[in-house]
Design a protein around this motif. Structure first.
Motif, mmCIF file in Angstrom:
data_model
loop_
_atom_site.group_PDB
_atom_site.id
_atom_site.type_symbol
_atom_site.label_atom_id
_atom_site.label_comp_id
_atom_site.label_asym_id
_atom_site.label_seq_id
_atom_site.Cartn_x
_atom_site.Cartn_y
_atom_site.Cartn_z
ATOM 1 N N ARG A 179 27.076 43.425 22.144
ATOM 2 C CA ARG A 179 26.774 43.006 23.375
ATOM 3 C C ARG A 179 27.643 41.648 24.033
ATOM 4 N N THR A 180 28.646 41.313 23.244
ATOM 5 C CA THR A 180 29.381 40.161 23.426
ATOM 6 C C THR A 180 30.818 40.720 23.986
ATOM 7 N N ILE A 181 31.154 41.045 25.401
ATOM 8 C CA ILE A 181 32.128 41.675 25.537
ATOM 9 C C ILE A 181 33.385 40.880 26.385
ATOM 10 N N GLY A 182 34.584 40.747 26.154
ATOM 11 C CA GLY A 182 35.304 40.124 27.034
ATOM 12 C C GLY A 182 36.660 40.863 27.355
ATOM 13 N N LEU A 183 37.501 40.637 28.477
ATOM 14 C CA LEU A 183 38.475 41.059 28.661
ATOM 15 C C LEU A 183 39.543 40.066 28.826
ATOM 16 N N TYR A 184 40.515 40.374 28.209
ATOM 17 C CA TYR A 184 41.739 39.151 28.144
ATOM 18 C C TYR A 184 42.812 39.568 28.945
ATOM 19 N N VAL A 185 43.145 38.987 29.930
ATOM 20 C CA VAL A 185 44.282 39.226 30.752
ATOM 21 C C VAL A 185 45.073 38.108 31.184
ATOM 22 N N HIS A 186 46.350 38.161 31.340
ATOM 23 C CA HIS A 186 47.406 37.157 31.917
ATOM 24 C C HIS A 186 46.711 36.402 32.981
ATOM 25 N N ARG A 187 46.976 35.355 33.294
ATOM 26 C CA ARG A 187 46.632 34.554 34.519
ATOM 27 C C ARG A 187 47.363 35.136 35.568
ATOM 28 N N ASN A 188 46.639 35.906 36.498
ATOM 29 C CA ASN A 188 47.214 36.329 37.808
ATOM 30 C C ASN A 188 46.181 36.575 38.722
ATOM 31 N N PRO A 189 46.188 35.630 39.455
ATOM 32 C CA PRO A 189 45.006 35.502 40.522
ATOM 33 C C PRO A 189 44.556 36.800 41.100
ATOM 34 N N ARG A 190 45.735 37.596 41.660
ATOM 35 C CA ARG A 190 45.182 38.884 42.336
ATOM 36 C C ARG A 190 44.430 39.952 41.383
ATOM 37 N N LEU A 191 45.090 39.934 40.398
ATOM 38 C CA LEU A 191 44.450 40.979 39.312
ATOM 39 C C LEU A 191 43.032 40.383 38.752
ATOM 40 N N LEU A 192 42.994 39.208 38.540
ATOM 41 C CA LEU A 192 41.705 38.472 38.142
ATOM 42 C C LEU A 192 40.669 38.980 39.176
ATOM 43 N N ARG A 193 41.022 38.353 40.438
ATOM 44 C CA ARG A 193 39.951 38.895 41.511
ATOM 45 C C ARG A 193 39.648 40.305 41.638
ATOM 46 N N HIS A 194 40.616 41.234 41.355
ATOM 47 C CA HIS A 194 40.632 42.663 41.384
ATOM 48 C C HIS A 194 39.357 43.048 40.394
ATOM 49 N N LEU A 195 39.627 42.477 39.292
ATOM 50 C CA LEU A 195 38.793 42.713 38.195
ATOM 51 C C LEU A 195 37.484 42.055 38.211
ATOM 52 N N GLN A 196 37.281 40.934 38.799
ATOM 53 C CA GLN A 196 36.085 40.588 39.103
ATOM 54 C C GLN A 196 35.245 41.168 39.829
ATOM 55 N N ILE A 197 35.708 41.745 41.154
ATOM 56 C CA ILE A 197 35.174 42.454 41.919
ATOM 57 C C ILE A 197 34.974 44.026 41.377
ATOM 58 N N ALA A 198 35.658 44.502 40.591
ATOM 59 C CA ALA A 198 35.299 45.851 40.002
ATOM 60 C C ALA A 198 34.097 45.529 39.009
ATOM 61 N N LEU A 199 33.972 44.584 38.259
ATOM 62 C CA LEU A 199 33.037 44.157 37.311
ATOM 63 C C LEU A 199 31.615 44.033 37.994
ATOM 64 N N ALA A 200 31.660 43.196 39.050
ATOM 65 C CA ALA A 200 30.663 42.858 39.933
ATOM 66 C C ALA A 200 29.994 44.283 40.439
#
Lengths: 74, 455, 246
Positions: free
Chosen positions: B135-156
């Motif tokens: 139940r402990t899950i992570g997604l490891y991505v290079h620092r890229n503000p647009r991609l990170l925001r995109h993924l945060q929205i998708a996760l939400a």
């Protein structure tokens, strides 16, 4: 089952003690880091190998049981 | 060529061309990316098109299906996925991390996949976590503000729609070549720097915070999400029997265009790269191998075909070096980058790689009156001496690091010395094939400066 | 032998072995720093440095044992056997004797962990061994406080030299560690060296005069801005004795 010498390359700082104690099995590259001979440690050298393991100031040398190779975890 | 739009794709540099899937392949393709365009697939469309996430209801259920499918890791090592799942599934409080930090500057497939089809990856992450009981899950991505925001929205979105069973933590990876290496990942996720650790104990036993850890490339997770829906037989309908399925490739054409394309394993390389204008081919990225165009023309995108030729599939990076470029100079630049990306932990690596880079740079210089090579007189008296040193150092670094960075670099150097041997001879005569000073193979503009760049 | 002479002999024995222990511990600490910095003693292979470090520490324990036992059985002052290991319970000079007990406890911990070397996790061993940097000052303070021996005459010279030796060794170790190139920067440092115009061939960051069995001795590296962690700045070295007496 034979024992093999293994060096932890992250801990090894190139003291070179192991090569002095065990020149039959360990030589040093041009930067002072150990190159281990292939194959198991001969019986007669096992005590010396154990001493090299204990004496390594970085505790980077180990004597391990030979394990059959299996796939790496990627 | 489709001109890049600011929103369509996350970039480190806006001058990179937009990757698009290559159409016209076997009917089952593309599987991971939409047939045309690079517009991100929304959650609603994803669920409508693929169906709901096929949770099995308990740990361990998916593993048999994955074993039957023969899915192997798409991060470069091609390790059988079901074995990793089984190894982690037995352990207490396992951790699952999706690895989207490709590290390799020449590879764009993971960021493209995360941008365009994030939900496929996130489905796979949930399914893998269920399969190993985590139940402990992570997604490891290079620092890229647009991609990170995109993924945060998708996760939400997914949490709101109750698609995800467990929350996913986004973890930023530093922009290092070795950041995507599994033990570096575990180190960063635990809170440290992106430095590789020893192979033993294995991550499946002791990884993040000492817990059994499953690290899987994001593309692998996407395939897993499809296998869970459509089954092993479907997965095997593309590819070869020994290496089933499809994979994403990053194709650097000689024209300068870069595509991310999905191809079935076993596809002839000539179907992927246009070799007519190429002088040489790089297979497998910066830890891969150079091949002559003649050799590449007869090979297929699978390890069964590539390994006997001294190359391997890796993460699917293929580059066709244009005819007017100097392969030695390109390789010298890449090896210099690889040397600077050494973690500096193992003596043979941080001593050997920079020296190899210098020797290769020396060989890449062109002799002639008043040339730069003469200016570097003191280190090597002639190219033969530099080459002798280079070959010795290459042999000294292989297998003597904690990770495969020195091995991969040695492989690249050896293949360059073989494929560009004639070029080296030309340099000694004062000639060079390269008519363009512009570099071809992509490298990041800023090298690592100090220790802080590793966290 | 009458009681007074007996007591005096024991008291002197305790004081004498105490001083010898302090000198031995000083040498042990200095040698320990030398091992860590990959220093060498002239004419000796590097395993001699570690060997000497270990032998002297065992010798120090022997002298410490005599020092402690004679102090306890000596009837001139009451110390009590418990005070050997338990700090601050001695009726006589509880604080200063107590410091001695603390130092002894630390030394015992060091000896036990050293005997267990290779059988415990590497990092745990290192952290425990750092107690040595606590043991010496405590032992020194004990020596200064428990009698006036170290405060005058020849023994004062001994005390000051010991303090300078340990202080100097520790300062050197700390300064070397601070100067060391952080790991992620090491490759860049090696690369930078390579770009320098006329310089001795193949200077390297670890050492310049180490003889290896694969090539002849090289000349001393001319200068160099960096010194990596755990590798000392290059200095004149003696060739390793390959198959010499072990």
């Amino acid at each position: 089952m034979g024992k093999k010498l293994r060096v932890d390359p992250i801990s090894c700082t190139g003291h070179g003690l192991c090569a002095e104690l065990l020149p039959e099995l360990i030589s040093l590259d041009e930067w002072g880091y150990p190159i281990l001979a292939d194959g198991p440690v001969p019986r007669r050298l096992e005590r010396l190998a154990r001493r090299a393991v204990t004496d390594c100031p970085a505790l980077a040398l180990a004597l391990v049981r030979e394990k059959p190779a299996h796939g790496r975890a990627g | 060529m489709t001109s890049p739009t600011a929103l369509a794709h996350p970039r480190f540099s806006l001058t990179e061309p937009l990757p698009v899937p290559v159409p016209g392949h076997p009917a089952q393709l593309p599987r991971l990316l939409p047939r045309h365009g690079a517009v991100p697939v929304r959650l609603a469309d994803h669920l409508r098109g693929r169906g709901p996430v096929p949770y099995r209801g308990g740990p361990g259920q998916l593993i048999r299906e994955v074993a039957a499918a023969g899915l192997t890791g798409r991060g470069g090592a091609a390790f059988p996925v079901h074995r990793k799942l089984a190894a982690v599934a037995g352990g207490p409080q396992p951790v699952v991390v999706g690895n989207g930090a490709e590290g390799e500057p020449a590879s764009s497939k993971d960021k493209s996949l995360l941008w365009i089809s994030p939900h496929l990856v996130l489905d796979g992450l949930q399914l893998a976590a269920e399969a190993v009981g985590s139940r402990t899950i992570g997604l490891y991505v290079h620092r890229n503000p647009r991609l990170l925001r995109h993924l945060q929205i998708a996760l939400a979105e997914r949490l709101d729609a109750r698609v995800d069973r467990a929350p996913v933590e986004l973890i930023e990876a530093p922009p290092r070549f070795l950041a995507g290496e599994a033990s570096s990942l575990a180190s960063v996720v635990t809170g440290g720097a992106a430095l590789p650790r020893l192979k033993e104990p294995r991550l499946s036993e002791r990884g993040v915070a000492g817990r059994p850890t499953l690290v899987q490339n994001v593309e692998t997770l996407a395939h897993l999400a499809l296998i869970a829906r459509y089954g092993a037989r479907w997965f095997r309908s593309a590819g070869t029997s020994a290496e089933p399925g499809s994979m994403l490739t990053t194709l650097h054409q000689a024209s300068g265009r870069t595509d991310v394309a999905e191809a079935a394993l076993g596809t002839p390389l000539t179907d992927l790269l246009r070799l007519a204008d190429a002088g040489a081919v790089l297979v497998g990225g910066y830890h891969g191998a150079w091949l002559t165009t003649a050799e590449a023309a007869g090979l297929r995108l699978c390890n069964a075909s590539l390994r006997p030729a001294g190359a391997f599939v890796g993460a699917g990076v293929l580059a066709a070096l244009p005819a007017g470029r100097c392969g030695l100079a390109e390789t010298a630049r890449v090896v210099r980058y690889l040397a600077l990306e050494s973690a500096g932990q193992c003596g043979p690596c941080f001593n050997g790689l920079p020296r190899m880079a210098s020797a290769l740079a020396f060989l890449a210089l062109v002799d002639g009156p008043g040339s730069a090579r003469r200016g570097m007189a003191s280190r090597w008296p002639d190219p033969a001496a530099a080459r002798a040193d280079l070959e010795r150092w290459t042999g000294l670094v292989e297998g003597r690091g904690a990770c495969h960075h020195p091995d991969g670099t040695a492989r690249l150097v050896r293949s360059a010395l073989r494929v560009f041997a004639a070029e080296a001879g030309r340099h000694c005569q004062g000639q060079c094939t390269g008519t363009e000073a512009r570099p071809f193979l992509p490298l990041p503009p800023e090298p690592a400066i100090d220790a802080a760049d590793w966290s | 032998m009458n009681g007074i002479t007996h007591a005096t002999a024991l008291w002197y024995a305790s004081r004498a072995t105490g001083v010898v222990s302090l000198v031995l511990l000083t040498l042990v600490v200095v040698l320990g720093v030398l091992v860590n910095r990959q220093g060498r003693l002239p004419g000796l292979p590097s395993f001699a440095v570690t060997g000497l470090h270990r032998s002297l520490s065992l010798l120090a324990v022997v002298f410490l044992a005599v020092h402690v036992i004679t102090a306890v059985i000596d009837p001139y002052v009451t110390i009590g056997a418990a005070a050997i290991l338990i700090p601050f319970v001695s009726p006589y000079l509880p604080f200063w004797v107590g410091l001695g007990a603390v130092a002894l406890d630390l030394v015992i911990a060091l000896i036990i962990t050293s005997l267990a070397r290779g059988r415990m996790p590497r990092r745990a061993w290192r952290w425990l061994h750092w107690l040595a940097y606590a043991a010496w000052p405590v032992a020194f303070a004990h020596g200064l406080g428990v009698s006036t021996d170290l405060l005058s005459g020849g023994l004062r010279v001994v005390a000051i030299s010991s303090a300078l030796a340990v202080g100097g060794a520790v300062l050197w170790r700390v300064s070397q560690a601070m100067k060391a190139t952080p790991r992620p920067e090491r490759a860049a440092a090696v690369l930078a060296q390579g770009d320098d115009p006329p310089r001795p061939p193949r200077g390297d960051i670890a050492r310049s005069e180490r003889t290896s069995r694969r090539r002849p001795p090289r000349e001393h590296r001319a200068g160099g801005p960096v010194s990596p962690p755990d590798d000392p700045a290059a200095g004149p070295r003696n060739p390793a004795i390959g198959t010499a007496a072990r």
